[in-house]
Design an enzyme around this catalytic site. Structure first.
Site, PDB file in Angstrom:
ATOM      1  N   ASP A 101       0.875  -1.071   0.052  1.00  0.00           N
ATOM      2  CA  ASP A 101      -0.020  -0.027  -0.030  1.00  0.00           C
ATOM      3  C   ASP A 101       0.939   1.172   0.090  1.00  0.00           C
ATOM      4  OD1 ASP A 101      -2.368   1.490   0.451  1.00  0.00           O
ATOM      5  OD2 ASP A 101      -3.153  -0.348   1.535  1.00  0.00           O
ATOM      6  N   HIS A 331     -10.983  -3.114   3.839  1.00  0.00           N
ATOM      7  CA  HIS A 331     -10.977  -2.423   5.049  1.00  0.00           C
ATOM      8  C   HIS A 331     -11.791  -1.333   5.217  1.00  0.00           C
ATOM      9  CE1 HIS A 331      -8.473  -0.359   2.605  1.00  0.00           C
ATOM     10  NE2 HIS A 331      -8.255   0.564   3.774  1.00  0.00           N
ATOM     11  N   ASP A 332     -12.462  -0.858   4.231  1.00  0.00           N
ATOM     12  CA  ASP A 332     -13.140   0.576   4.433  1.00  0.00           C
ATOM     13  C   ASP A 332     -14.689   0.316   4.434  1.00  0.00           C
ATOM     14  OD1 ASP A 332     -10.842   1.962   4.740  1.00  0.00           O
ATOM     15  OD2 ASP A 332     -10.762   2.546   2.603  1.00  0.00           O
TER      16      ASP A 332
END
Ligand code: GLC
Ligand code: CA
Length: 559
Positions: A101, A331-332
């Site tokens: 990332d 993850h959001d």
């Protein structure tokens, strides 16, 4: 037919790890690299080809790693750089690529650059960030922008007597990409990881990195006032091209850029194949808005027609010209079963949703826990939440005088914490996530039923369905390279599409209905002549061309 260029990034499937909640290897309750290492064989067994790590770097963890204080080191709670190199090696040995990332729109406020930049106007790092004097004799922020996390986008610094810009949390100051020194830093960081052997980057909110000159006031809307001045900003193309030409093009690597509010038309300007291509793929958000608007906090009823339209636009719009990144969780985002599927028909709807998106054209991404059908945790009290955006949204709700009950209902539905509960490995203590006393965050109590161990034992589990699907995709080029044509776009129960490639045809049938539902085979197909390759219910098949689909049933036929 469009001429499709083959490439490894198009053929792969990617598993996303959010390290804190993946697997604890040393018993302190926090996921780590040792834990990852112990699960690489499991990841490989899914049939994926790459792992994307949400940030592992040193970070005060105000936004769980998306606030980086050292881009060249690993957070001590996750391990060491040497351990990372071992993970990288072990991934490569198994034929798994590794995607990092890359968070360069902002740093942590504890990054050395920021600490330096605060020291004064003469400091060499001062212009790494956006420092501005306030308005009204310094009392009001320089403009009216709001952060994506529901605060003003400016924070006053006593020492300097100026404000700095932060589009996300206060502790995430935005980098000033207009400063060529900052761009050199970014390129150096990319080189650092590529030289180590990583295979690509997921580029965090990369479309925010260029802000409009002079930072003018924005249109006041409830969230993200000012976004029109930084989303797809004036020098975005130039910067992305610079990263590509100076660094990325020199390696055999891939990139996928996170791009809120992206449309297929705008995306083509970034990802269309050819010399001007800046990124390989983009994560857009439009298909995550079939039950919400702009953010999962602004809700509306789930609308299948809208979802299908978005997919058709992207599938048809990009085919032969650019490549889609396919995802339904990360993850959001809250868990997809709670949103587009059904808790009552959890297994069936999880399988259907998997087939619905994995059988489209593009590179599929699978988020940890998605493959066993994990669901939202629905924490009832604000004190139980951890995510900075949830907590800020709660405060905003209070300011807007919403009742506690209403805010909590929204939080339970929309909080990112729903996706961040520890992965449920077993039905035993702490869901097998940690051997220690306590996990860092709440474990969903349904772990006794929903866990990897149980799914492994069940031939018909969601987990084994994902394996089947990924294997099927790998073995049939049509699933990867075929075109896309939708049927019955007006149905609010069925999602049906066909794919075509080199004389082969494939028909994907998905029911979004919680009751049995009549299905008529589209004209031009005779199911009797096809092979049923994927079926979510046992005893499917031999049903003729018109039949009843079971709740949330899906089937894939090949011709
Ligand atoms: C991206 C990340 C999210 C993070 C934000 C700020 O949207 O996916 O988790 O909070 O950027 O870095
Ligand atoms: Ca640990």
């Amino acid at each position: 037919m469009a001429d499709i260029k083959k490439h490894w990034y198009k053929e792969m499937a990617v598993y996303q790890i959010w390290p804190r909640s993946f697997k604890d290897g040393n018993g302190d309750g926090i996921g780590d690299l040792k834990g990852v290492l112990s699960k690489l064989d499991y990841i490989k067994s899914l049939g994926v080809d790459a792992v994307w790590f949400s940030p592992l770097y040193k970070s005060p963890q105000k936004d769980y790693g998306y606030d980086i204080s050292d881009y060249r080191d690993i957070a001590p709670e996750y391990g060491t750089l040497d351990e990372f190199k071992t993970v990288l090696d072990e991934c490569h040995k198994r034929g798994l690529k590794v995607i990092m990332d890359m968070v360069v729109n902002h740093t942590s406020d504890q990054h050395e650059w920021f600490l330096e930049s605060k020291k004064g106007h003469d400091n060499p790092c001062h212009d790494y960030y956006f420092w501005r004097k306030g308005k009204n004799g310094g009392k009001k922020p320089p403009n009216n922008w709001r952060s994506i996390f529901s605060e003003p986008a400016w924070k006053y610094d006593e020492g300097l007597g100026e404000y700095y810009l932060h589009l996300f949390a206060t502790e995430q100051p935005d980098l000033n990409m207009d400063n060529p020194k900052v761009r050199e830093e970014v390129k150096d960081i990319m080189r650092f990881w590529l030289e180590m052997g990583v295979d690509g980057f997921r580029e965090d909110v990369i479309t925010f990195i260029s802000k409009k000159e002079n930072l003018p006031n924005g249109i006041p809307i409830p969230i993200a006032t000012g976004f029109e001045h930084y989303m797809g900003g004036p020098r975005l193309h130039e910067y992305l091209m610079e990263f590509k030409n100076d660094v990325l093009s020199k390696y055999d690597c891939m990139t996928v850029g996170e791009a809120p509010m992206m449309t297929p038309k705008k995306a083509l300007k970034h990802i269309a194949e050819g010399p001007g291509q800046e990124l390989n793929m983009m994560f857009h958000f439009q298909h995550m808005e079939a039950d919400s608007f702009l953010t999962s906090w602004i809700r509306r009823p789930f609308n299948l027609k809208k979802l299908k339209k978005v997919y058709a636009n992207w599938q048809e719009g990009l085919y032969g010209r650019a490549w889609n990144a396919l995802y339904i969780e990360n993850h959001d985002q809250p868990r997809i079963i709670d949103r587009y599927g059904s808790l009552e028909f959890r297994e069936a709807s999880a399988k259907m949703l998997a087939a619905m998106y994995i059988c489209q054209s593009g590179t599929p991404f699978i988020y940890q826990g998605q493959e066993i059908g994990m669901t939202n945790i629905n924490l009832p009290e604000i004190g139980m939440y951890d995510d900075v955006s949830t907590i800020n949204n709660y405060k905003l709700g209070q300011k807007l005088r919403l009742s506690d009950k209403t805010i909590m209902k929204l939080a339970m539905y929309a909080s990112r914490d729903n996706a961040r509960t520890p992965v449920q490995w077993t039905g035993g203590k702490n869901a097998g996530f940690t051997g220690g006393e306590k996990a860092w965050f709440h474990i969903n109590p349904n772990y006794t039923e929903i866990n990897v161990e149980a799914a492994e034992k069940d031939e018909n589990s969601i987990l084994n369905f994902y394996r089947k699907l990924l294997k099927f995709r790998k073995e049939n080029e049509i699933v990867i390279y075929g075109d896309y044509k939708e049927h019955y776009p007006d149905s609010d129960k069925l999602f049906v599409y066909e794919r075509n490639y080199e004389g082969k045809r494939m028909l994907v049938i998905c029911s979004f209905c919680d009751k049995p539902c009549v299905f008529k085979t589209p004209e031009g197909f005779d199911l009797g002549k096809g092979r049923l390759e994927i079926a979510s219910y046992e005893n499917a098949g031999n049903t003729g061309n018109n039949f009843i689909l079971q709740p949330y049933e899906c089937r894939v036929y090949m011709f």
